[in-house]
Design a protein around this motif. Sequence first.
Motif, short mmCIF file in Angstrom:
data_model
loop_
_atom_site.label_atom_id
_atom_site.label_comp_id
_atom_site.label_asym_id
_atom_site.label_seq_id
_atom_site.Cartn_x
_atom_site.Cartn_y
_atom_site.Cartn_z
N GLY A 176 28.56 38.08 -1.60
CA GLY A 176 29.87 38.02 -2.20
C GLY A 176 30.87 37.19 -1.42
N GLU A 177 32.06 37.13 -1.97
CA GLU A 177 33.18 36.46 -1.31
C GLU A 177 33.55 37.20 -0.03
N ASN A 178 34.03 36.46 0.93
CA ASN A 178 34.44 37.02 2.23
C ASN A 178 33.29 37.70 2.95
N TRP A 179 32.08 37.18 2.76
CA TRP A 179 30.93 37.74 3.48
C TRP A 179 31.18 37.69 4.98
N GLY A 180 31.04 38.84 5.62
CA GLY A 180 31.21 38.91 7.06
C GLY A 180 32.63 39.05 7.54
N ARG A 182 31.81 43.66 1.75
CA ARG A 182 31.19 44.98 1.63
C ARG A 182 29.96 45.11 2.53
N GLY A 183 29.97 44.45 3.66
CA GLY A 183 28.84 44.51 4.58
C GLY A 183 27.94 43.31 4.42
N LEU A 184 27.06 43.12 5.40
CA LEU A 184 26.24 41.92 5.45
C LEU A 184 25.10 41.91 4.44
N HIS A 185 24.73 43.09 3.92
CA HIS A 185 23.61 43.10 2.97
C HIS A 185 23.90 44.06 1.83
N PHE A 186 25.12 44.03 1.33
CA PHE A 186 25.44 44.89 0.19
C PHE A 186 24.66 44.45 -1.04
N SER A 187 24.48 43.14 -1.21
CA SER A 187 23.69 42.65 -2.34
C SER A 187 23.25 41.22 -2.06
N ARG A 188 22.22 40.78 -2.78
CA ARG A 188 21.76 39.38 -2.77
C ARG A 188 21.30 39.04 -4.19
N THR A 189 21.71 37.87 -4.68
CA THR A 189 21.27 37.38 -5.97
C THR A 189 20.76 35.96 -5.83
N GLY A 222 16.73 50.59 9.24
CA GLY A 222 17.41 50.51 7.96
C GLY A 222 18.41 51.63 7.73
N HIS A 223 19.53 51.26 7.17
CA HIS A 223 20.56 52.23 6.83
C HIS A 223 21.14 51.91 5.46
N SER A 224 20.26 51.91 4.45
CA SER A 224 20.67 51.80 3.05
C SER A 224 21.39 50.50 2.73
N GLY A 225 20.94 49.41 3.28
CA GLY A 225 21.37 48.11 2.83
C GLY A 225 22.66 47.60 3.39
N VAL A 226 23.32 48.34 4.27
CA VAL A 226 24.61 47.86 4.76
C VAL A 226 24.47 46.84 5.87
#
Length: 845
Positions: free
Chosen positions: A297-301, A314-321, A505-509
């Motif tokens: 997303g926007e403002n990654w990091g 929303r964190g470094l690995h909230f989502s990937r598309t 791993g901690h749930s994708g964050v």
Amino acid sequence: MKARVWMAVIAVVVAAAVAARLQHGQRARKKASKAAGEIAVSPDFDLRSPNLPLATIAGEAPAARVSEASMTADWPAVAAAGDGSLWTIYIEWNGQDRDRVLVRRQTAQGQWLDAIALDDGSGDHYSPAIVALPGGAALAVWSGQIDGNFELFAATISSAGKTEPAERLTRAPQSDFNARAVADDKGDVTVVWQSFRNGQSDVYARRRSGRRWGPEVRVSPGAANDWEPAVALDSQGTAWISWDGYEAGNYDVYLASFDGRRASAPIPITSDPAAQFHSSVAVDRQDRVWVAWDEAGENWGKDFSLASSAPGSRGLHFSRTLNLRVWDGRRVLAPAADLKKVLTGRMERYAELPHLAFDGSGALWMIFRHWTFAQPSEIYHFYATRLGPEGWAAPVRLAESSGQNTQHAGIALAGDGGLRVIYSSDGRSPANFPKDPAHAFHYNVYLASLAKAEPVTAALAPVSVGTPGNHFTPRQRATMEAGGAGGKRYTLLLGDSHRHTDIRGHSGVDGSVLDTYRYAMDAAQLDWLGASDHNEVAGESWPDGLRDYQWWTVQKTVDLMSHPPAFLGVYSYEHSMNRPAGHRNILFLKRGAPLRAVDRRRGLKAPDNQPPALWEWMEKNVFTHPGQKAVIVPHTFGAGPLADWNWPNARFDCLLEIYQGCRGSYEAWRLPPKEKRGPTQVDEPGHFAQDALAKGNVYGFISSSDHGSTHNSWAAVWCEAISREALLDAMLARRTYAASDEIIVKTTAAGHMPGEQFTARVSDPPEIVAAIEAPDTILRIDVVKDGRYIYTQSPGARTATLRFRDADVKPGKTYYYVRVFQRDPEKPGGDPEIAWASPFYVTYE
């Protein structure tokens, strides 16, 4: 979907797909469509992640193991020779302290020959590539660490398996890595790679024609870091190179051509404010260049904490598309077929690391990584989809592809027109994970086949791509002098000693190890980083975390990414005990420090969880190694697992993580609103920073992020030089401060730096002097003495100075520290941003 398209691919995988579902403990229902010749596995829910259903897939493609089962092998690549044989290359670890590059050939008849070791004099290697040459030979390219620096090497292997001496391709002062290579029918080889030079990372290329290497050419001309090149050839022998760069203050994907002597100007493929990275490139029969990437997303990091966050962060690995575009020589196009339609369930949110290739019929395939299962450890697999007459096909999982997040596949076009995909896997599954606290599963290399599909004419439409702006502005390091005339000059190094990755791993964050370093250098502009994953401390019951192989790769990555004076990596891990020690990060000067395996479940009185037992272990197992230094940093001591301060702290257990962005601050118990940040303080006295100091412990302060949080926790260290040793020496001297924003705090007491212990006369108390620079309004500055603030001022500006001398002193020990409250730019009415300078420890006489 027509039966002939998929029949060849899935006819052999139906049973394997169903069996895999059952093995993984999922409630799978199979609906067979005989007319289509496919299977459709109904979406189901992972009960431990109820909002993320499993993706619908079209089966599983089988794979065969290539490497020795008893050894750990990783980072493979593959090439197909004209005679029908295959060349593979990978790195094999000896299980202790060395690895080596191995090449193995499969004959046209399918027989695997013995592996061949490539010798460059190094025991530390990374990112190999291989290409086939005319006559059945091959050229291997890889990175090897020589004298503390990763350089590129190459070697030719004949069809008979004879290896020529390794040839050194680079002589740059810092790491050359992420090599990729392609060869044309004449045997001309183009190599592209990433290199740290002159304080930044850039993409370079070089071509070998015949037996001679052409000049080394810089492909990416920007003034910010450029990452992870990919390369493909068109029909004229021109190399097309894609990469992503941070020139615009976020990652954008670029493309350039290279003819062996010079590179074209970069062509922007993306210009959106989102993070678009990890590109792949392939060229079709019309010489159109296809480029794929994944995006966050926007403002990654950027700013993200429990107290506030920047829009979209929303964190470094909230989502990937996944996404892709096409360059036709004049303009950028996009396929009309929507890839997202076949990325269902969890794949809607987690699909990344694309690899593109065209098969022998001209059909486009995409191999990608997907986070299949969240628990009991993060389990990723490779999947394949291809662009057909009816759009993108439902993905097929590649068998034996489970493992961590960042793992790359290699793809080769075989003589039968199909694709060969090579990758590594440690075999993890929800029912299969390591139970040995020290030893990880072996990663092995596997090879899967994808059958040739029918070609398709893809509908393409022009897209508008703006020119990415040059918004990246390097942060200037602060300096200060202390001690008056002839005093020392210090440079402020801002870093983080507590960042997690997909290893624990901690749930994708948390991001992958490699993405964590990207974040550190680009989004956060850190000067140093300690990636600190948990080691196994729960009696062999944790399915993930640092074990021997993960620790080996993490330390290798520190060496790979360090390029002083621009950036320093630090060898570190989190040692997570129970109360009374709690969790503590350990930072090391030198590579090779041991992991301490304990069982924190044994209870509060067990030696495993007693700080003195840890300190004794450090003395016997760490400091006995020549030249080794280490720093221990307690954290979450005021949130849990709690720390008690019943022992005088060891000289190397010297810094407190007084704030972490993922939770809150731990300065003192029951501080009022606007004097703390984040809501996670435990409502039990005795566990906070001021409690530790009240018991006579001598600590400095730093801030670190922990899970998820980004760009909101700064471990600020005043260093005499810019080196890992100077950094640890400054930590051991407690010459530090903690901050939740990029607040510059320059403070001394009678010329002494924060963290120092010194004596003063009662009649002449030291003058505390401070100069503050802040990104937003400074609300208040306090001088804290022995747990209470005795002086305060409210500047109402972004800069401020302070001069204070205590008028009420008595003989004995006293500590002072300066703290700063700043308005939060993201949430002005919320918790303030805070900085805490390490205490001055004064003995009055």
